[in-house]
Motif scaffolding. Structure first.
Motif, PDB file in Angstrom:
ATOM      1  N   HIS A  65       7.270   8.363   3.351  1.00 39.89           N
ATOM      2  CA  HIS A  65       6.182   7.660   2.707  1.00 39.89           C
ATOM      3  C   HIS A  65       4.637   7.983   3.543  1.00 39.89           C
TER       4      HIS A  65
ATOM      5  N   ASP B 279       0.706  -1.092  -0.068  1.00 38.85           N
ATOM      6  CA  ASP B 279       0.034  -0.045   0.150  1.00 38.85           C
ATOM      7  C   ASP B 279       0.834   1.313  -0.129  1.00 38.85           C
ATOM      8  N   ARG B 280       1.838   1.292   0.807  1.00 41.71           N
ATOM      9  CA  ARG B 280       2.977   2.411   0.968  1.00 41.71           C
ATOM     10  C   ARG B 280       3.968   2.415  -0.194  1.00 41.71           C
TER      11      ARG B 280
END
Length: 408
Positions: free
Chosen positions: A408, A351-352
């Motif tokens: 991030h 996701d990141r």
């Protein structure tokens, strides 16, 4: 290669103990013993002196046929005396990959000379790393190392690393009369540091005995005190048919590896005529390499790094587990041997968009060398690492994780 070509390269200039220096004079903690091998630490002059003495007396000569040399004989006898294998015999090579090639071919050849040439199938485990030569690439438990090369060695399969029942099921699927050998590391190393489940190896040994499958232990990473004993597998109280070794046998000062076989495996070749094992390498039994290994083993015994390693193991485990609550960390695997893995979360990776290579680069910029694999950061420092150096390694990794998370 494309990434390296973009430069600049990281050029190591010198090393001492657990420390490295680059060409700019900057110092780094070697958190991986280079590639899992520098067990006694860098810069041991007694090893260099032993190599110098040997190479000025006999630089090198083949050990084919009945040719031999004193260091090769003495090293083989010393290793055989410590191996948890009945009536041990030793075949020397130049490293882990060559040793796997030797063990795989020997397993198949053994059954051939016993009149069972159909027993060619080789079973290994997910995550298992067995070098990148032909047979090693064929039984490796990580698909990324197999892809893109076309057909590899046939008659191989991989089973889950944590299930003895899966091994038995695979033997039955293939047919016990077709399976030559099963390969396993005491602790999966380069595949992510996965210790065995409780009683796993006792059950594996029982299954291999039941079906007559050769049990081959790959101790290339785990041997020579990294798990507090000679070959790693002693920790689990089983006696394999063959043990593959390299890395820590010389602490990497010169290339060396080998295979320990039981007397049962050696017998049809050693004691019966007409059964040659036509396999070997030019530099196997190299006297200077064997002299380096003998000096290295002297250090292991003189400084009792077997006991020291168990103490380092406990401190490293305790320190690494402080990272378990970090928001980027899914799991910490450590506590069996001087090695560990810090697994990143799926959320961080997917996701990141965080990569372990990014964490590795951040840690290196802060003076600590780790080893990134696709989902984890691995550590395997020299056994001579001090407590405060372990704490420095872990706190630096924590800082690297924090810095990457912030970006991030």
């Amino acid at each position: 290669m494309n990434t390296v070509a973009a430069g600049p390269e990281f050029v190591v200039e010198r090393a001492e103990g657990v420390w490295l220096w680059d060409t700019a004079g900057d110092r780094y903690l070697d958190g991986t013993s280079s590639l899992w091998y520098c067990n006694v630490g860098h810069g041991r002059t007694e090893i260099a002196d032993a190599v110098h003495r040997q190479i000025t007396a006999l630089d090198a000569y083949t050990v084919y046929g009945d040719f031999s040399n004193r260091p090769a004989r003495e090293l083989s006898e010393r290793l055989a005396a410590h191996a948890p294998v009945d009536d041990a015999k030793v075949i020397l090579t130049c490293g882990g990959g060559e040793s796997i090639e030797t063990a795989t071919k020997l397993a198949r050849r053994y059954w051939d000379v016993l009149g069972q040439p159909q027993r060619t199938h080789l079973i290994s485990r997910t995550g298992g790393y067995h070098g990148l030569h032909g047979f090693g690439s064929s039984i490796i438990g990580m698909e990324r190392f197999r892809a893109g090369y076309g057909p590899l060695v046939e008659d191989t399969s991989v089973v889950p690393h944590d299930s003895a029942a899966a091994l038995e099921a695979e033997i039955l699927r293939v047919g016990p009369d077709r399976v030559a050998a099963f390969f396993a590391e005491p602790v999966i190393g380069a595949g992510g540091v996965f210790p065995p489940t409780e009683n796993y190896f006792a059950e594996v040994a029982r299954i291999c005995r039941r079906y007559g499958v050769l049990f081959v232990v790959d101790s290339v990473i785990c041997g020579f005190a990294r798990m507090g004993n000679w070959f790693g597998i002693e920790r689990f109280g089983v006696s394999p048919d063959m043990i593959v070794f390299a890395k820590g046998v010389s602490s990497g000062y010169l290339p060396l590896g080998g295979v320990v076989t039981s007397g049962r495996i050696a017998d049809p070749f050693w004691n019966e005529p007409g059964n040659p094992f036509l396999h070997g390498t030019t530099y196997a039994g190299h006297p200077a390499c064997c002299a380096a290994a003998m000096a290295n083993l002297d250090i292991l015994e003189r400084e009792d790094l077997f006991t020291v390693a168990l103490e380092v193991e406990r401190h490293l485990d305790s320190a690494l587990r402080t990272l378990a609550d970090h928001p980027l960390v899914a799991e910490v695997r450590s506590g069996v041997g001087v090695m560990g893995a810090v697994e990143l979360t799926r959320e961080a990776l997917v996701d990141r968009g965080i990569t372990t290579a990014e964490v590795f680069a951040e840690a290196r910029a802060r003076g600590v060398i780790l080893r990134p694999v696709p989902t984890a950061l691995l550590v395997s420092p020299p056994l001579v690492i001090a407590w405060e150096q372990i704490d420095h390694l872990v706190s630096t990794l924590a800082g690297a994780l924090d810095a990457v998370a912030a970006r991030h």
